[in-house]
Design an enzyme around this catalytic site. Structure first.
Site, short mmCIF file in Angstrom:
data_model
loop_
_atom_site.label_atom_id
_atom_site.label_comp_id
_atom_site.label_asym_id
_atom_site.label_seq_id
_atom_site.Cartn_x
_atom_site.Cartn_y
_atom_site.Cartn_z
N TRP A 136 0.81 -1.22 0.00
CA TRP A 136 0.00 0.00 0.00
C TRP A 136 0.85 1.27 0.00
O TRP A 136 0.35 2.34 -0.30
CB TRP A 136 -0.91 0.04 1.22
CG TRP A 136 -0.20 -0.24 2.51
CD1 TRP A 136 -0.14 -1.42 3.19
CD2 TRP A 136 0.60 0.70 3.26
NE1 TRP A 136 0.64 -1.28 4.31
CE2 TRP A 136 1.12 0.00 4.38
CE3 TRP A 136 0.94 2.04 3.11
CZ2 TRP A 136 1.94 0.60 5.34
CZ3 TRP A 136 1.78 2.64 4.05
CH2 TRP A 136 2.26 1.92 5.14
N ASN A 137 2.14 1.18 0.37
CA ASN A 137 2.87 2.43 0.60
C ASN A 137 3.26 3.14 -0.69
O ASN A 137 3.44 4.35 -0.70
CB ASN A 137 4.06 2.19 1.51
CG ASN A 137 5.09 1.26 0.91
OD1 ASN A 137 4.78 0.47 0.02
ND2 ASN A 137 6.31 1.37 1.40
N CYS A 162 10.22 1.38 2.49
CA CYS A 162 11.11 0.26 2.82
C CYS A 162 12.55 0.71 2.96
O CYS A 162 13.36 0.02 3.56
CB CYS A 162 11.02 -0.79 1.73
SG CYS A 162 11.42 -0.10 0.12
N GLU A 195 11.57 -2.97 12.14
CA GLU A 195 11.26 -1.87 11.22
C GLU A 195 10.10 -1.08 11.80
O GLU A 195 9.01 -1.58 11.97
CB GLU A 195 10.89 -2.47 9.86
CG GLU A 195 10.62 -1.48 8.77
CD GLU A 195 10.27 -2.18 7.46
OE1 GLU A 195 9.56 -3.19 7.51
OE2 GLU A 195 10.73 -1.71 6.41
N LYS A 230 -2.15 -8.37 -7.80
CA LYS A 230 -3.06 -8.13 -6.68
C LYS A 230 -2.49 -6.98 -5.86
O LYS A 230 -1.47 -7.12 -5.19
CB LYS A 230 -3.20 -9.36 -5.78
CG LYS A 230 -4.29 -9.17 -4.72
CD LYS A 230 -4.05 -9.95 -3.43
CE LYS A 230 -3.02 -9.29 -2.57
NZ LYS A 230 -3.54 -7.96 -2.04
N PRO A 231 -3.14 -5.82 -5.87
CA PRO A 231 -2.67 -4.69 -5.08
C PRO A 231 -3.08 -4.86 -3.61
O PRO A 231 -3.86 -5.76 -3.28
CB PRO A 231 -3.38 -3.50 -5.71
CG PRO A 231 -4.66 -4.07 -6.23
CD PRO A 231 -4.32 -5.46 -6.67
N LEU A 279 11.51 -6.82 0.09
CA LEU A 279 10.92 -7.00 1.40
C LEU A 279 11.27 -5.85 2.36
O LEU A 279 11.60 -4.75 1.95
CB LEU A 279 11.37 -8.36 1.97
CG LEU A 279 11.07 -9.56 1.03
CD1 LEU A 279 11.61 -10.85 1.64
CD2 LEU A 279 9.59 -9.67 0.73
N GLY A 336 6.64 -6.30 -0.23
CA GLY A 336 5.90 -6.19 1.02
C GLY A 336 6.76 -6.62 2.17
O GLY A 336 8.00 -6.55 2.11
N1 LIG Z 1 11.63 -3.72 -0.60
C1 LIG Z 1 10.69 -2.94 -1.16
O1 LIG Z 1 10.82 -2.47 -2.31
C2 LIG Z 1 9.43 -2.63 -0.37
C3 LIG Z 1 8.56 -1.69 -0.89
C4 LIG Z 1 7.40 -1.39 -0.16
C5 LIG Z 1 7.12 -2.03 1.05
N2 LIG Z 1 8.01 -2.94 1.54
C6 LIG Z 1 7.76 -3.57 2.83
O2 LIG Z 1 6.38 -3.91 2.98
C7 LIG Z 1 5.98 -3.74 4.34
C8 LIG Z 1 4.81 -2.80 4.43
O3 LIG Z 1 3.88 -3.01 3.39
P1 LIG Z 1 2.58 -3.87 3.66
O4 LIG Z 1 2.05 -3.60 5.03
O5 LIG Z 1 1.64 -3.70 2.52
O6 LIG Z 1 3.18 -5.35 3.60
P2 LIG Z 1 2.36 -6.70 3.67
O7 LIG Z 1 3.37 -7.74 3.49
O8 LIG Z 1 1.46 -6.77 4.83
O9 LIG Z 1 1.38 -6.67 2.38
C9 LIG Z 1 1.94 -6.58 1.10
C10 LIG Z 1 0.98 -7.25 0.13
O10 LIG Z 1 0.88 -8.62 0.48
C11 LIG Z 1 -0.48 -8.99 0.56
N3 LIG Z 1 -0.61 -10.11 1.49
C12 LIG Z 1 -0.62 -10.08 2.83
N4 LIG Z 1 -0.76 -11.33 3.33
C13 LIG Z 1 -0.84 -12.17 2.25
C14 LIG Z 1 -1.02 -13.58 2.08
N5 LIG Z 1 -1.11 -14.40 3.12
N6 LIG Z 1 -1.07 -14.09 0.82
C15 LIG Z 1 -0.96 -13.25 -0.25
N7 LIG Z 1 -0.81 -11.91 -0.16
C16 LIG Z 1 -0.75 -11.38 1.08
C17 LIG Z 1 -1.19 -7.74 0.99
O11 LIG Z 1 -2.58 -7.82 0.65
C18 LIG Z 1 -0.46 -6.70 0.17
O12 LIG Z 1 -0.99 -6.68 -1.14
C19 LIG Z 1 7.18 -3.18 5.05
O13 LIG Z 1 7.90 -4.24 5.67
C20 LIG Z 1 8.02 -2.59 3.93
O14 LIG Z 1 9.39 -2.53 4.28
C21 LIG Z 1 9.16 -3.26 0.85
O1 LIG Z 2 8.91 1.42 -0.05
C1 LIG Z 2 9.76 1.14 -0.88
C2 LIG Z 2 9.69 1.71 -2.25
O2 LIG Z 2 10.53 0.96 -3.06
C3 LIG Z 2 9.92 3.18 -2.17
S1 LIG Z 2 11.03 3.91 -3.28
O3 LIG Z 2 11.28 2.95 -4.39
O4 LIG Z 2 12.26 4.24 -2.56
O5 LIG Z 2 10.35 5.14 -3.76
#
Ligand SMILES: NC(=O)c1ccc[n+]([C@@H]2O[C@H](COP(=O)([O-])OP(=O)(O)OC[C@H]3O[C@@H](n4cnc5c(N)ncnc54)[C@H](O)[C@@H]3O)[C@@H](O)[C@H]2O)c1
Ligand SMILES: O=C[C@H](O)CS(=O)(=O)O
Length: 484
Positions: free
Chosen positions: A157-158, A290, A387, A181-182, A257, A234
């Site tokens: 979502w971020n 992230c 985190e 799937k968003p 991640l 995520g």
């Molecule tokens: N490395 C990166 O580029 C990056 C970018 C953005 C966010 N993140 C990480 O994501 C986390 C925050 O985002 P968030 O709260 O959306 O993460 P999240 O893992 O809770 O959710 C991410 C996605 O996974 C889906 N999801 C959750 N449980 C699932 C399951 N059991 N099966 C299938 N899909 C499932 C959610 O619906 C969502 O679409 C933080 O840890 C952040 O660091 C990493």
């Molecule tokens: O949350 C992580 C995203 O990858 C953010 S960005 O790519 O640094 O804009």
């Protein structure tokens, strides 16, 4: 309610195989504005059956899509980029409404996300192979790189738009269809991308967006033998789960991640530049990225000066509804996010941490939180290992280089790290010693479509963006021609 120049960008149906449709069950999920709590609309609550149809539709569409030339695919991706750019204001309004980030940040994300389509439109034309000097006189050796096949993506979502185009650009340019799937909190940004993909001429089945029951949809994506690759962005926790679910069918994985970024301020740093970089890397998206700094390490001799300058800069951040002019920090995504920040602050204070500014939920209510700085941070405090994902800056002290590198590396994460120093020898020594996929040196902003974005250790697998990002959607084929 949102006032858009192109109102049909706001869709309350999912996009499957070129059709806008409701869930088989007719059930829906409500989407709310985190800044006001108001209901923005609903989207279908889909599950395994709809996912299976989208995957089968992608398989059907794959043949014609991969048969196109890279240049023909590039033209469609380029048109999609142009449409995103043309409708950037509307896309940003949708994003701020459902995710909360300030409008200026939403516009920045739309431009960033569109840039991945522009970038990979061109990269797809450079999926070069090799001709290898033969090992026998009667044979010739050729290596080609081919699209891996039907791909699936699950996004957070971020960054509800750019985390999709960072995958879709590479997948489609490589010749692969993609089913996405968003996050349930921010589906409208994803569906708006589908509106523009359709308008750009992306064929039915090549790009589908499913909304709904995450475990059910993810379960189908990870178990389907048709899906050759899963790209997930995520949390590390969900990434582990999806990796396990993909194991029986040996899918190729891209995992972006969680992180726990250190930000090191050495005694020879330009402190004003370090503070500017600290604000950018810590408080962007209210600390919900992230690559946000999670731990500040400041060398003893500059600790007080840096702390003072940082507090002064944090005091200038303006918290409010992201649609209001001048707002630089919006709300957190939900109450759980607020509780996590409060938990980390309370834990630190209980161990002697000092709140220099902020520390409490904001007077605006809802999920607004005061930008916060905590001094005298210790390795035993929760934010040293977890985190935070919120607007909290813990300040740790350190004395020597080896000590701070050890502390910076003492985490299971390895996504991004930052440090400020003007000593060339120290820069090279520290940059090479940090165990991270990305290192910002004298800068707090490192993300761009042309760079390999990704982590090591438990921050993930693979890279997104750059020419490396295309590789994750290609497979190498070796042709041995004999009898010559
Ligand atoms: N490395 C990166 O580029 C990056 C970018 C953005 C966010 N993140 C990480 O994501 C986390 C925050 O985002 P968030 O709260 O959306 O993460 P999240 O893992 O809770 O959710 C991410 C996605 O996974 C889906 N999801 C959750 N449980 C699932 C399951 N059991 N099966 C299938 N899909 C499932 C959610 O619906 C969502 O679409 C933080 O840890 C952040 O660091 C990493
Ligand atoms: O949350 C992580 C995203 O990858 C953010 S960005 O790519 O640094 O804009």
């Amino acid at each position: 309610m949102l006032t858009l120049k192109k109102p049909d960008l706001l869709r309350q149906q999912a996009y499957l195989n070129g059709q806008w449709c409701d869930a088989d069950s007719a059930q829906t999920i409500a989407v709310h504005n985190p800044a006001t709590g108001e209901l923005l609309g609903t989207v279908p609550c889909m599950g395994a059956a709809e996912t299976r149809r989208a995957i089968e539709g992608a398989q059907t569409a794959w043949g014609a899509w991969r048969a196109m030339t890279a240049k023909e695919r590039a033209a469609i991706l380029r048109r999609w980029f142009e449409l995103m750019t043309e409708h950037a204001q509307d896309l940003a309004l949708i994003m701020t409404a459902e995710q909360g980030k300030p409008l200026a940040e939403s516009k920045g994300e739309i431009a960033y996300g569109a840039a991945f389509l522009e970038w990979f439109a061109e990269e797809g034309k450079r999926a070069y192979g090799d001709v290898i000097p033969s090992f026998a006189r009667d044979r010739r050796v050729v290596v080609t790189r081919e699209p891996i096949g039907v791909c699936a993506a699950i996004t957070p979502w971020n960054f509800p738009s750019s985390m999709i185009t960072r995958k879709a650009g590479a997948a489609l340019a490589a010749g692969c269809p993609l089913v996405v799937k968003p996050a349930e909190q921010t589906p409208f940004s994803a569906l708006a991308l589908a509106v523009l993909a359709e308008q750009a001429g992306v064929p039915a089945g090549v790009f589908s967006v499913l909304t709904g029951d995450a475990p059910a949809i993810g379960g189908e994506m990870t178990s389907s033998p048709i899906v050759r690759k899963l790209s997930f962005t995520g949390s590390t926790e969900v990434g582990r789960l999806l990796m396990r679910q993909c194991a029986p069918s040996i899918k190729k994985l891209s995992l972006e991640l969680g992180g726990n970024a250190p930000f090191i301020v050495f005694d020879d740093a330009d402190l004003d530049a370090a503070v500017e970089g600290a604000i950018a890397s810590k408080y962007r998206n209210a600390g919900q990225t992230c690559v946000c700094t999670n731990r500040f390490y400041v060398q003893d001799s500059v600790y007080d000066a840096f702390s003072r300058k940082l507090v002064e800069a944090v005091g200038k951040l303006r918290v409010g509804n992201g649609l209001e002019d001048g707002v630089t920090q919006g709300p957190l995504i939900d109450e759980a996010a607020v509780a996590k920040v409060q938990e980390h602050i309370a834990d630190a204070v209980a161990q002697g941490g000092r709140v220099l500014i902020g520390g409490e939920p904001h007077a605006l209510g809802h999920t607004f939180f005061q930008p916060t700085v905590v001094a005298d941070a210790l390795p035993t405090m929760k934010f040293a290992r977890e985190e935070t994902f919120g607007p909290l800056a813990p300040l740790f002290r350190f004395s020597d280089d080896a000590d701070v590198v050890r502390m910076a590396n003492d985490t299971e994460y390895g996504l991004a790290a930052y440090f400020y120093s003007r000593d060339l020898g120290r820069v090279w020594r520290v940059a090479e010693a940090l165990e991270y996929g990305m290192v910002g040196i004298n800068t707090g902003l490192i993300s761009n479509e042309a760079v390999p974005f990704g982590g090591v250790k438990q921050s993930g697998l693979g890279r997104e963006g750059s020419h490396y990002g295309l590789d994750d959607y290609l497979v190498v084929k070796y042709l041995c021609m004999g009898g010559l």
